[in-house]
Design a protein around this motif. Structure first.
Motif, PDB file in Angstrom:
ATOM      1  N   GLU A 190       0.878  -1.264  -0.182  1.00 13.51           N
ATOM      2  CA  GLU A 190       0.162   0.012  -0.016  1.00 13.51           C
ATOM      3  C   GLU A 190       0.754   1.247  -0.022  1.00 13.51           C
ATOM      4  N   THR A 191       1.924   1.131   0.907  1.00 17.57           N
ATOM      5  CA  THR A 191       2.883   2.348   0.877  1.00 17.57           C
ATOM      6  C   THR A 191       3.585   2.457  -0.411  1.00 17.57           C
ATOM      7  N   THR A 192       4.059   1.359  -1.139  1.00 17.96           N
ATOM      8  CA  THR A 192       4.787   1.532  -2.184  1.00 17.96           C
ATOM      9  C   THR A 192       3.827   2.078  -3.325  1.00 17.96           C
ATOM     10  N   PHE A 193       2.627   1.569  -3.293  1.00 18.02           N
ATOM     11  CA  PHE A 193       1.688   2.270  -4.432  1.00 18.02           C
ATOM     12  C   PHE A 193       1.483   3.619  -3.892  1.00 18.02           C
ATOM     13  N   ALA A 194       1.320   4.167  -2.847  1.00 14.72           N
ATOM     14  CA  ALA A 194       0.972   5.349  -2.435  1.00 14.72           C
ATOM     15  C   ALA A 194       2.295   6.344  -3.048  1.00 14.72           C
ATOM     16  N   VAL A 222      -3.850  10.919  -3.927  1.00 10.61           N
ATOM     17  CA  VAL A 222      -3.293   9.701  -3.485  1.00 10.61           C
ATOM     18  C   VAL A 222      -4.177   8.655  -2.840  1.00 10.61           C
ATOM     19  N   LEU A 223      -5.083   9.340  -1.948  1.00 12.13           N
ATOM     20  CA  LEU A 223      -6.433   8.109  -1.302  1.00 12.13           C
ATOM     21  C   LEU A 223      -7.293   7.944  -2.394  1.00 12.13           C
ATOM     22  N   GLY A 224      -7.670   8.723  -3.432  1.00 20.70           N
ATOM     23  CA  GLY A 224      -8.452   8.104  -4.569  1.00 20.70           C
ATOM     24  C   GLY A 224      -7.838   7.089  -5.435  1.00 20.70           C
ATOM     25  N   GLN A 225      -6.549   7.211  -5.425  1.00 19.99           N
ATOM     26  CA  GLN A 225      -5.966   6.158  -6.239  1.00 19.99           C
ATOM     27  C   GLN A 225      -5.801   5.041  -5.426  1.00 19.99           C
ATOM     28  N   LEU A 226      -5.493   4.920  -4.021  1.00 17.41           N
ATOM     29  CA  LEU A 226      -5.582   3.843  -3.096  1.00 17.41           C
ATOM     30  C   LEU A 226      -7.089   3.148  -3.110  1.00 17.41           C
ATOM     31  N   GLU A 227      -7.968   4.036  -3.065  1.00 20.19           N
ATOM     32  CA  GLU A 227      -9.516   3.560  -2.978  1.00 20.19           C
ATOM     33  C   GLU A 227      -9.775   2.655  -4.229  1.00 20.19           C
ATOM     34  N   ALA A 228      -9.413   3.315  -5.445  1.00 23.00           N
ATOM     35  CA  ALA A 228      -9.463   2.500  -6.635  1.00 23.00           C
ATOM     36  C   ALA A 228      -8.999   1.373  -7.021  1.00 23.00           C
ATOM     37  N   LYS A 229      -7.718   0.984  -6.089  1.00 20.05           N
ATOM     38  CA  LYS A 229      -7.169  -0.368  -6.169  1.00 20.05           C
ATOM     39  C   LYS A 229      -7.617  -0.890  -4.975  1.00 20.05           C
ATOM     40  N   LEU A 233      -4.590   2.914   3.438  1.00 18.73           N
ATOM     41  CA  LEU A 233      -3.681   3.551   4.054  1.00 18.73           C
ATOM     42  C   LEU A 233      -4.185   4.337   4.886  1.00 18.73           C
ATOM     43  N   SER A 234      -3.661   4.751   6.123  1.00 14.57           N
ATOM     44  CA  SER A 234      -4.030   5.927   6.972  1.00 14.57           C
ATOM     45  C   SER A 234      -3.754   7.415   6.496  1.00 14.57           C
TER      46      SER A 234
END
Length: 274
Positions: A190-194, A222-229, A233-234
């Motif tokens: 998750e961190t690497t993707f962020a 970044v939060l939006g991209q994480l949610e899409a995947k 991540l906090s």
């Protein structure tokens, strides 16, 4: 420790660096409690509707007895108001003691100006309840303004502070595979993707947060991209990653600029000798 430089940053972007850790934590705890209870905006709306119903039952009374009004506010919203009051006290105190390190934008002048001594004295932090639910507590603060007397109103987004920034030397990419006998643990996926999402935004928009709200825009992206995947991540970790990647790209640009200047000086000296 690396060298430090100074740069102007938005008051909202530096909020959690300005206020004390105790008040900042109290604000975030109250914010999370409001989110769990339906959201800050929803609680404010429900409180307002409860007040209107109370006024109607008392035949149009236009004022509330303080202890009655308090009963119409949920515990979560009351804690948020208490935390906001403490935040206001520390922000105003910072502005009053920050002469030479605080400036604000003057629309008619079209530029930033440092206020005269005592400008922020007896000022108040004001805000309207949001109509829609903000994703972050900082977004509520960004909608605030500093009220001075009855006529002067300075939006928080128009205020900047001079903040020291440590120059960070970019580190070589670390493989996600743990080396045999090597220390530490591989970074979470998750961190690497962020980090990759943050770099993509920064390379497109610019590596330094020079405009108001840019850091928050990057964090939301970044939060939006994480949610899409479907990754989680906090918000605090995303904020940390965004800052780290911004500093790395800025440092890389400085190194490239220095190399270019040295090469230019070398060619100039070579031409002169020739």
């Amino acid at each position: 420790m690396g060298e430090t430089t100074s740069t102007w940053v938005g008051l909202a972007d530096a909020l959690h660096d300005i206020v004390s850790a105790q008040v900042w934590d109290q604000c975030l705890v109250a914010w999370d409690a409001c989110k769990a209870a339906g959201g800050y905006a929803s609680l404010e709306k429900a409180s307002k509707q409860a007040q209107l119903r109370y006024w109607a039952r008392t035949q149009g009374s236009t004022s509330l007895v303080p202890n009655v009004q308090k009963l119409l506010i949920s515990p979560e919203l009351q804690d948020m108001k208490t935390a906001f009051s403490l935040l206001q006290r520390e922000i105003v105190s910072f502005l009053c003691s920050g002469e030479g390190r605080v400036r604000f934008y003057k629309p008619l002048q079209g530029d930033y100006s440092e206020p005269p001594s005592g400008f922020w004295r007896q000022s108040t932090l004001c805000h309207y309840p949001p109509r829609t639910e903000p994703p972050f507590f900082e977004d509520v603060f960004r909608a605030c303004w500093i009220q001075l007397g009855s006529s002067v109103r300075v939006p928080v987004d128009f205020i900047q502070i001079l903040q020291a920034v440590e120059a960070v030397t970019p580190e070589p990419a670390v493989s996600s595979m743990k080396k045999p006998g090597g220390p530490g643990r591989p970074e979470k996926a998750e961190t690497t993707f962020a980090r990759s999402a943050a770099r993509a935004w920064l390379e497109e928009e610019g590596e330094l947060f020079e405009k108001r709200g840019e850091q928050a825009d990057c964090e939301r992206y970044v939060l939006g991209q994480l949610e899409a995947k479907k990754l989680t991540l906090s918000e605090a970790k995303v904020r940390s990653v965004v800052k780290e990647e911004s500093a790395k790209l800025a440092a890389k640009k400085d190194i490239e600029k220095l190399k270019a200047e040295k090469e230019k000086a070398r060619k100039s000296a070579s031409n002169w000798n020739g």
